[in-house]
Design an enzyme around this catalytic site. Structure first.
Site, short mmCIF file in Angstrom:
data_model
loop_
_atom_site.label_atom_id
_atom_site.label_comp_id
_atom_site.label_asym_id
_atom_site.label_seq_id
_atom_site.Cartn_x
_atom_site.Cartn_y
_atom_site.Cartn_z
CB SER A 83 -0.91 0.01 1.23
OG SER A 83 -1.68 -1.16 1.26
C1 LIG Z 1 -3.16 -4.19 -0.03
S1 LIG Z 1 -2.49 -5.80 0.13
C2 LIG Z 1 -1.72 -5.77 1.71
C3 LIG Z 1 -0.65 -4.74 1.84
C4 LIG Z 1 0.25 -4.93 3.02
N1 LIG Z 1 -0.44 -4.86 4.26
C5 LIG Z 1 1.41 -3.94 2.99
O1 LIG Z 1 2.40 -4.18 3.68
O2 LIG Z 1 1.37 -2.95 2.30
C6 LIG Z 1 -3.94 -6.78 0.46
C7 LIG Z 1 -3.65 -8.22 0.69
O3 LIG Z 1 -4.80 -8.83 1.25
C8 LIG Z 1 -4.76 -10.18 0.88
N2 LIG Z 1 -6.06 -10.82 1.11
C9 LIG Z 1 -7.20 -10.69 0.38
N3 LIG Z 1 -8.17 -11.47 0.91
C10 LIG Z 1 -7.65 -12.09 1.99
C11 LIG Z 1 -8.17 -13.00 2.95
N4 LIG Z 1 -9.43 -13.46 2.89
N5 LIG Z 1 -7.35 -13.44 3.91
C12 LIG Z 1 -6.06 -13.01 3.99
N6 LIG Z 1 -5.52 -12.14 3.12
C13 LIG Z 1 -6.30 -11.66 2.13
C14 LIG Z 1 -4.33 -10.15 -0.57
O4 LIG Z 1 -3.79 -11.39 -0.98
C15 LIG Z 1 -3.32 -9.00 -0.56
O5 LIG Z 1 -2.00 -9.48 -0.50
#
Ligand SMILES: C[S@@+](CC[C@H](N)C(=O)[O-])C[C@H]1O[C@@H](n2cnc3c(N)ncnc32)[C@H](O)[C@@H]1O
Length: 416
Positions: free
Chosen positions: A81
């Protein structure tokens, strides 16, 4: 604490250090970083080590999301992000030394920031549904010296029971509902911060438990990739112009998609509200005010190509508040910037046989907006909560696990 270096070194050279310092300075100017603890975390963690393949400039651009994964259809499913969003969320929740934190959605970088904030007496667990993301987060965290972060591969819908309870659950994927595990695994007095979609637009909402429900303690407009797995929620979409313009709804609208699409060819009706916003003024509050006061509400997502073809009047990155009737649609507009004018008027553009009535309905709601002095209260009740316990006058969004109630208390209402 990490053994990541603040001083220039093999993994963190002068150029990266200079970029990092400039990023923190800019985050302060934007108001995204406010406290010294958050500033220190951003000054310490080498973000470029979590953005392999990105240039130093891209890795440290304060408003830049680093794209890390698309699915087979080309849709974005994982990102690191943008720093200003991460800073905004960290400031929202005030992470303290010693806290046990669960981050939902992993990239590695935000988990490293959290590790800096909770210090050696705290614990950070980050969970992601995607094996590739988990592998990358593990290796980036190791390379940057944050081995103390626990990275878990799972659908976060079930939380991470083995590592619970948590003082803070920080969600970094766009959610439509609040899974029970997120609150069951909170320690007493713990907080949940979650990007929650409320009729299209997403807000990062800080929740605390109170009297059997969750109560918001602040919210900020944001944008995140949508949740996958059991919590995924497909939108209803009415396409107006192929992939270039479409209205997205969280719930099926009471409208005929074929007739709404045909409404594009009707001449544009314009209704002006006489309500206005100053050049530097924010009108984020109006977006929620409209979303919680109008039926058949959706977001018009348009690309510049649709504007150039005259299908829609404008395109906004997060989407334009829109309502539909049987075979008509109406969307928010702002008067063009005129030389010498310091404010712009809100209006409505509409198409179709009921364009006038729809536009008047939205304009009437705009006229009742207070300009942003009220803050909405967002409460999450259990799905089986009866209507009589919900706040009077609240708009209720029924989800699988929760009844989300959005109300606009005035200063004379009780604080809780
Ligand atoms: C915006 S990214 C995370 C960014 C991260 N927190 C950072 O360091 O910037 C969103 C993440 O949520 C994960 N995600 C989506 N659905 C999910 C779920 N049901 N359980 C766990 N992770 C999930 C996606 O695979 C993705 O990698």
């Amino acid at each position: 604490m990490s053994n990541a270096r603040v001083e220039p070194g093999p993994a963190d050279d002068d150029r990266a250090g200079a970029r990092r310092a400039a990023m923190v300075q800019r985050l302060r100017e934007l108001g995204a970083v406010r406290g010294e603890d958050v500033a220190r975390a951003f000054s310490t963690v080498p973000r470029h080590l979590f953005a392999p393949g990105a240039s130093l400039e891209a890795a440290y651009a304060p408003e830049n999301t680093v794209l890390v994964r698309r699915d087979d259809t080309g849709a974005l499913v994982s990102t690191v992000s943008a720093p200003h969003i991460q800073a905004m969320m960290l400031e929202q929740v005030q992470v303290r030394p010693g806290m046990r934190v669960l981050e939902v959605g992993s990239g590695g970088y935000n988990a490293a920031l959290l590790a800096e904030l909770v210090g050696p007496s705290g614990a950070v667990t980050t969970v992601d549904i995607d094996p590739e993301v988990v592998d990358r987060a593990r290796s980036c965290l190791a390379a940057a010296g944050y081995d103390q972060v626990t990275v878990v591969l799972a659908d976060a819908d079930a939380g991470v029971p083995d590592r619970a309870p948590f003082d803070l659950v920080l969600v970094t994927t766009g959610m439509w509902d609040i899974p029970p595990a997120f609150t069951d695994q909170l320690a007493p007095g713990g907080r949940l911060v979650i990007p929650l979609r409320l009729r299209g637009l997403t807000r990062s909402v800080v929740f605390e438990s109170a009297g059997g429900r969750l109560v918001s303690r602040g919210y900020e407009l944001c944008s995140f990739v949508p949740v996958r797995g059991v919590g995924a929620h497909p939108d209803e979409v009415i396409r107006l112009d192929g992939d270039d313009a479409a209205i997205r709804f969280e719930d099926p609208p009471d409208a005929d998609p074929v007739l709404v699409r045909q409404a594009v060819s009707w001449p544009r009706v314009e209704v002006w509200s006489s309500a206005s916003v100053g050049e530097d003024g924010s009108f984020e509050g109006l977006l929620l005010w409209l979303a919680t006061g109008l039926d058949n509400f959706g977001l018009l997502m348009a690309r510049p190509a649709a504007v150039a073809r005259g299908v829609v009047g404008h395109a906004w990155p997060l989407g334009i508040p829109t309502i539909v009737g049987k075979g008509s649609f109406a969307y928010l507009a702002l008067s063009p910037k005129a030389p010498g004018q310091t404010s712009r008027e809100f209006g409505v553009y509409a198409h179709g046989p009921d364009a006038e009535a729809l536009a008047e309905r939205m304009a009437a709601r705009i006229r009742t907006w207070d300009g942003g002095s009220l803050t909405a209260r967002i409460e999450a009740f259990p799905a089986d909560a009866p209507d009589l316990v919900l706040p009077a006058g609240a708009v209720v969004l029924d989800r699988r696990h929760r009844r989300l109630a959005v109300s606009w208390p005035t200063a004379t209402d009780l604080p809780n």
